[in-house]
Design an enzyme around this catalytic site. Structure first.
Site, PDB file in Angstrom:
ATOM      1  N   ASP A  47       0.844  -1.199   0.000  1.00 24.92           N
ATOM      2  CA  ASP A  47       0.000   0.000   0.000  1.00 24.92           C
ATOM      3  C   ASP A  47       0.882   1.254   0.000  1.00 24.92           C
ATOM      4  O   ASP A  47       0.385   2.374  -0.094  1.00 24.92           O
ATOM      5  CB  ASP A  47      -1.012  -0.004   1.154  1.00 24.92           C
ATOM      6  CG  ASP A  47      -0.356   0.005   2.522  1.00 24.92           C
ATOM      7  OD1 ASP A  47       0.881  -0.072   2.610  1.00 24.92           O
ATOM      8  OD2 ASP A  47      -1.100   0.089   3.534  1.00 24.92           O
ATOM      9  N   SER A  48       2.215   1.046   0.050  1.00 28.75           N
ATOM     10  CA  SER A  48       3.144   2.156  -0.192  1.00 28.75           C
ATOM     11  C   SER A  48       2.930   2.726  -1.590  1.00 28.75           C
ATOM     12  O   SER A  48       3.419   3.815  -1.898  1.00 28.75           O
ATOM     13  CB  SER A  48       4.595   1.696  -0.014  1.00 28.75           C
ATOM     14  OG  SER A  48       4.834   0.516  -0.759  1.00 28.75           O
ATOM     15  N   ASP A  86      -1.053  -6.330  -0.470  1.00 25.55           N
ATOM     16  CA  ASP A  86      -1.102  -5.640   0.824  1.00 25.55           C
ATOM     17  C   ASP A  86      -2.518  -5.125   1.074  1.00 25.55           C
ATOM     18  O   ASP A  86      -3.016  -4.281   0.311  1.00 25.55           O
ATOM     19  CB  ASP A  86      -0.113  -4.470   0.761  1.00 25.55           C
ATOM     20  CG  ASP A  86       0.365  -4.038   2.116  1.00 25.55           C
ATOM     21  OD1 ASP A  86       0.039  -4.701   3.114  1.00 25.55           O
ATOM     22  OD2 ASP A  86       1.099  -3.025   2.165  1.00 25.55           O
ATOM     23  N   LYS A 115      -1.041  -9.502   2.959  1.00 25.74           N
ATOM     24  CA  LYS A 115      -0.371  -9.028   4.173  1.00 25.74           C
ATOM     25  C   LYS A 115      -1.304  -8.051   4.881  1.00 25.74           C
ATOM     26  O   LYS A 115      -2.001  -7.270   4.218  1.00 25.74           O
ATOM     27  CB  LYS A 115       0.939  -8.322   3.811  1.00 25.74           C
ATOM     28  CG  LYS A 115       1.615  -7.636   4.971  1.00 25.74           C
ATOM     29  CD  LYS A 115       2.993  -7.136   4.615  1.00 25.74           C
ATOM     30  CE  LYS A 115       3.025  -5.745   4.029  1.00 25.74           C
ATOM     31  NZ  LYS A 115       2.433  -4.686   4.871  1.00 25.74           N
ATOM     32  N   GLU A 117      -1.493  -5.446   8.623  1.00 20.85           N
ATOM     33  CA  GLU A 117      -0.700  -4.841   9.695  1.00 20.85           C
ATOM     34  C   GLU A 117      -1.318  -5.096  11.067  1.00 20.85           C
ATOM     35  O   GLU A 117      -2.535  -5.045  11.221  1.00 20.85           O
ATOM     36  CB  GLU A 117      -0.588  -3.326   9.465  1.00 20.85           C
ATOM     37  CG  GLU A 117       0.143  -2.973   8.191  1.00 20.85           C
ATOM     38  CD  GLU A 117       0.349  -1.470   8.018  1.00 20.85           C
ATOM     39  OE1 GLU A 117       0.057  -0.690   8.955  1.00 20.85           O
ATOM     40  OE2 GLU A 117       0.812  -1.079   6.929  1.00 20.85           O
ATOM     41  N   GLU A 184       9.121  -4.260  10.385  1.00 18.99           N
ATOM     42  CA  GLU A 184       9.554  -3.000   9.753  1.00 18.99           C
ATOM     43  C   GLU A 184      10.159  -2.071  10.801  1.00 18.99           C
ATOM     44  O   GLU A 184       9.552  -1.839  11.865  1.00 18.99           O
ATOM     45  CB  GLU A 184       8.357  -2.316   9.066  1.00 18.99           C
ATOM     46  CG  GLU A 184       8.739  -0.975   8.443  1.00 18.99           C
ATOM     47  CD  GLU A 184       7.666  -0.356   7.553  1.00 18.99           C
ATOM     48  OE1 GLU A 184       6.635  -1.019   7.319  1.00 18.99           O
ATOM     49  OE2 GLU A 184       7.877   0.789   7.105  1.00 18.99           O
TER      50      GLU A 184
HETATM   51  O1  KIV Z   1       3.352  -1.048   1.611  1.00 24.46           O
HETATM   52  C1  KIV Z   1       4.511  -1.447   1.743  1.00 24.46           C
HETATM   53  O2  KIV Z   1       5.359  -1.330   0.855  1.00 24.46           O
HETATM   54  C2  KIV Z   1       4.845  -2.063   3.014  1.00 24.46           C
HETATM   55  C3  KIV Z   1       6.287  -2.141   3.373  1.00 24.46           C
HETATM   56  C4  KIV Z   1       6.848  -0.824   3.681  1.00 24.46           C
HETATM   57  C5  KIV Z   1       6.496  -3.072   4.502  1.00 24.46           C
HETATM   58  O3  KIV Z   1       3.978  -2.438   3.740  1.00 24.46           O
END
Ligand code: KIV
Length: 292
Positions: A47-48, A86, A115, A117, A184
């Site tokens: 989600d980055s 994510d 993934k 959090e 992280e």
């Molecule tokens: O969204 C992402 O790229 C991440 C990483 C920074 C762990 O969750």
């Protein structure tokens, strides 16, 4: 390195051989293609993307529909790499059903895992997704979807008490059925502490060397992130952004100077056809001049 598609079993086998898994983020077809060809084992459609691809100030503003567009582009490219989708903010927190539906949408988009959090507090959601047959990676330490609670991008697990909290969260996630945990921004000693106390695969970004594999954000290592965040743990392997800007400047200069396109960039036709067209043009020009 085998040419076969990477699975959870492949990742476990890497760990058993004491080999590190190579993990990068990807959000688009070309980047995922190049990473896959380079032998990267895992791709995170993170989600980055909110920050790297959409120019948003943090990861909270991206939703599931946008994430799925990125996920489809990446899974289309990944012939070998294991792809992790994510789950964005509020796509799994509200209820077990929301979590299963969102995770299922990533699987339908071709992802091998998802993934999410958080530790103990998201363990029920993890259990629900795992029970639905979906491979889930946990994410502990600096969890950017909780930026308000964390008070910014801060290193986590800096004291024994904080490291013990990470261990307890890792244990909750393991009991809920995750196949791996991503840490992280955690000091190396705390990372080792967590890894020694969990049976699942542990990957890290900014979490030191004592891990089963390393993740980086592709824009950080390639040099095409547009923004001010520059974490200490990033090593630059290319200057792609500067090279793109240089190429656009050169193109702009050549267009403005009439140097592009040159004859080599134009389509050729037989000289007699060219001559006929030129003559027709001249005739037309002649009529226009006569009318003025
Ligand atoms: O969204 C992402 O790229 C991440 C990483 C920074 C762990 O969750």
């Amino acid at each position: 390195m085998s040419a076969h598609k990477v699975t959870v079993a492949t990742l476990a086998a890497l760990k058993a051989r004491n080999e590190k898994a190579v993990f990068v983020t990807a959000y688009d077809y070309p980047t995922a293609t190049f990473a896959d060809r380079a032998g990267v084992d895992m791709l995170l459609v993170g989600d980055s993307a909110a920050m790297t691809m959409l120019g948003l100030p943090n990861t909270l503003g991206i939703g599931l529909p946008e994430m799925l567009v990125f996920a489809r582009a990446v899974t289309r490219a990944a012939r070998r790499a294991f792809v992790v989708g994510d789950l964005p903010f509020l796509s799994y927190q509200p209820s077990d059903e929301t979590a299963i539906r969102s995770a299922g949408a990533f699987v339908a988009a071709g992802c091998d895992a998802v993934k999410c959090e958080g530790g103990a507090r998201v363990a029920p959601r993890v259990r629900a997704m795992v029970d639905a047959g979906i491979a889930v990676m946990g994410h502990l330490g600096l969890t950017p979807q909780s930026l308000g609670q964390l008070g910014g991008y801060r290193v986590q697990g800096k004291s024994l008490a904080a490291a013990e909290r990470l261990v307890r969260d890792a244990e909750s996630l393991e009991r809920a059925g995750v196949f791996s945990i991503l840490l992280e921004a955690v000091p190396a000693e705390s990372t080792a502490f967590v890894r020694e106390r969990t049976g699942v695969l542990v990957y890290g970004i900014g979490a030191g060397p004592h891990l089963d594999g390393q993740l980086v954000i592709s824009h950080d290592i390639l040099g095409n992130f547009v923004g001010d965040i520059s974490p200490r743990f990033v090593k630059r392997y290319a200057e792609v952004g500067a090279e793109i800007e240089r190429a656009f400047r050169q193109y702009a200069g050549e267009v403005r100077a009439g140097a592009f396109p040159g004859p080599e960039h134009c389509y050729c036709i037989p000289p007699e056809d060219e001559a006929q067209i030129r003559k027709a043009r001249e005739g037309r020009l002649g009529r226009v001049e006569a009318a003025v």
